[in-house]
Design a protein around this motif. Structure first.
Motif, PDB file in Angstrom:
ATOM      1  N   LYS A  70       0.742  -1.273  -0.020  1.00  0.00           N
ATOM      2  CA  LYS A  70       0.169  -0.033  -0.100  1.00  0.00           C
ATOM      3  C   LYS A  70       0.852   1.275  -0.097  1.00  0.00           C
ATOM      4  O   LYS A  70       0.637   2.137  -0.787  1.00  0.00           O
ATOM      5  CB  LYS A  70      -0.850  -0.101   1.173  1.00  0.00           C
ATOM      6  N   LYS A  71       2.083   1.258   0.898  1.00  0.00           N
ATOM      7  CA  LYS A  71       2.795   2.432   0.804  1.00  0.00           C
ATOM      8  C   LYS A  71       3.658   2.780  -0.512  1.00  0.00           C
ATOM      9  O   LYS A  71       3.827   3.806  -0.778  1.00  0.00           O
ATOM     10  CB  LYS A  71       3.916   2.283   1.957  1.00  0.00           C
ATOM     11  N   LYS A  73       1.995   1.731  -3.423  1.00  0.00           N
ATOM     12  CA  LYS A  73       1.247   2.184  -4.417  1.00  0.00           C
ATOM     13  C   LYS A  73       1.058   3.860  -4.255  1.00  0.00           C
ATOM     14  O   LYS A  73       0.779   4.386  -5.221  1.00  0.00           O
ATOM     15  CB  LYS A  73       0.178   1.376  -4.125  1.00  0.00           C
ATOM     16  N   GLU A  74       1.348   4.237  -2.840  1.00  0.00           N
ATOM     17  CA  GLU A  74       0.829   5.665  -2.519  1.00  0.00           C
ATOM     18  C   GLU A  74       2.018   6.525  -2.531  1.00  0.00           C
ATOM     19  O   GLU A  74       2.092   7.841  -2.652  1.00  0.00           O
ATOM     20  CB  GLU A  74       0.383   5.662  -1.433  1.00  0.00           C
ATOM     21  N   SER A  76       4.803   9.050  -3.878  1.00  0.00           N
ATOM     22  CA  SER A  76       4.402  10.037  -4.769  1.00  0.00           C
ATOM     23  C   SER A  76       5.239  10.022  -6.291  1.00  0.00           C
ATOM     24  O   SER A  76       4.645  10.217  -7.196  1.00  0.00           O
ATOM     25  CB  SER A  76       4.936  11.555  -4.197  1.00  0.00           C
ATOM     26  N   LYS A  79       3.404   7.205  -8.050  1.00  0.00           N
ATOM     27  CA  LYS A  79       2.070   7.806  -8.543  1.00  0.00           C
ATOM     28  C   LYS A  79       2.453   8.536  -9.834  1.00  0.00           C
ATOM     29  O   LYS A  79       1.329   8.462 -10.851  1.00  0.00           O
ATOM     30  CB  LYS A  79       1.591   8.827  -7.696  1.00  0.00           C
TER      31      LYS A  79
END
Length: 108
Positions: A70-71, A73-74, A76, A79
């Motif tokens: 999850k970290k 995927k998030e 920056s 992204k």
């Protein structure tokens, strides 16, 4: 990326990213290398394996937990790469997250 990722004894997690690229791949290789280098510095990252032919690419990254995934995927910078992939580099892709419960290897 040569050979198999050196993963610990299970359980751990695998993120399978399967993709078909578009014809516009300018900057793709550099970004892919940057993402592997960045991912390898993330807490919980265990390794990566990747293969591509003319049509289909498959990258499997290994992680110690769902929270680490999850970290990532998030992240920056990740992204930014995701958005560029959606807008330019990929015709389509699939992401699958799996729990690895068993493993075996063959070596000569």
């Amino acid at each position: 990326m040569n050979g198999f990722a050196k993963t610990p004894e299970p359980p751990y997690y695998a993120v399978i990213f399967s993709s078909q690229r578009s014809e516009d791949v300018a900057g793709y290789g550099e970004m892919a290398e940057k993402m592997v280098a960045l991912a390898s510095k993330q807490t919980g990252f265990l390794g990566v394996e990747s293969a591509r032919d003319e049509g289909l690419g498959i990258t499997v990254s290994y992680w110690d937990s769902l929270e680490s995934i999850k970290k990532w995927k998030e992240n920056s910078a990740h992204k930014v790469a995701q958005e560029k992939g959606k807008s330019t580099w990929y015709q389509n892709y699939a992401i699958r997250v799996c729990k690895v419960e068993r493993q075996s290897f063959f070596e000569m």
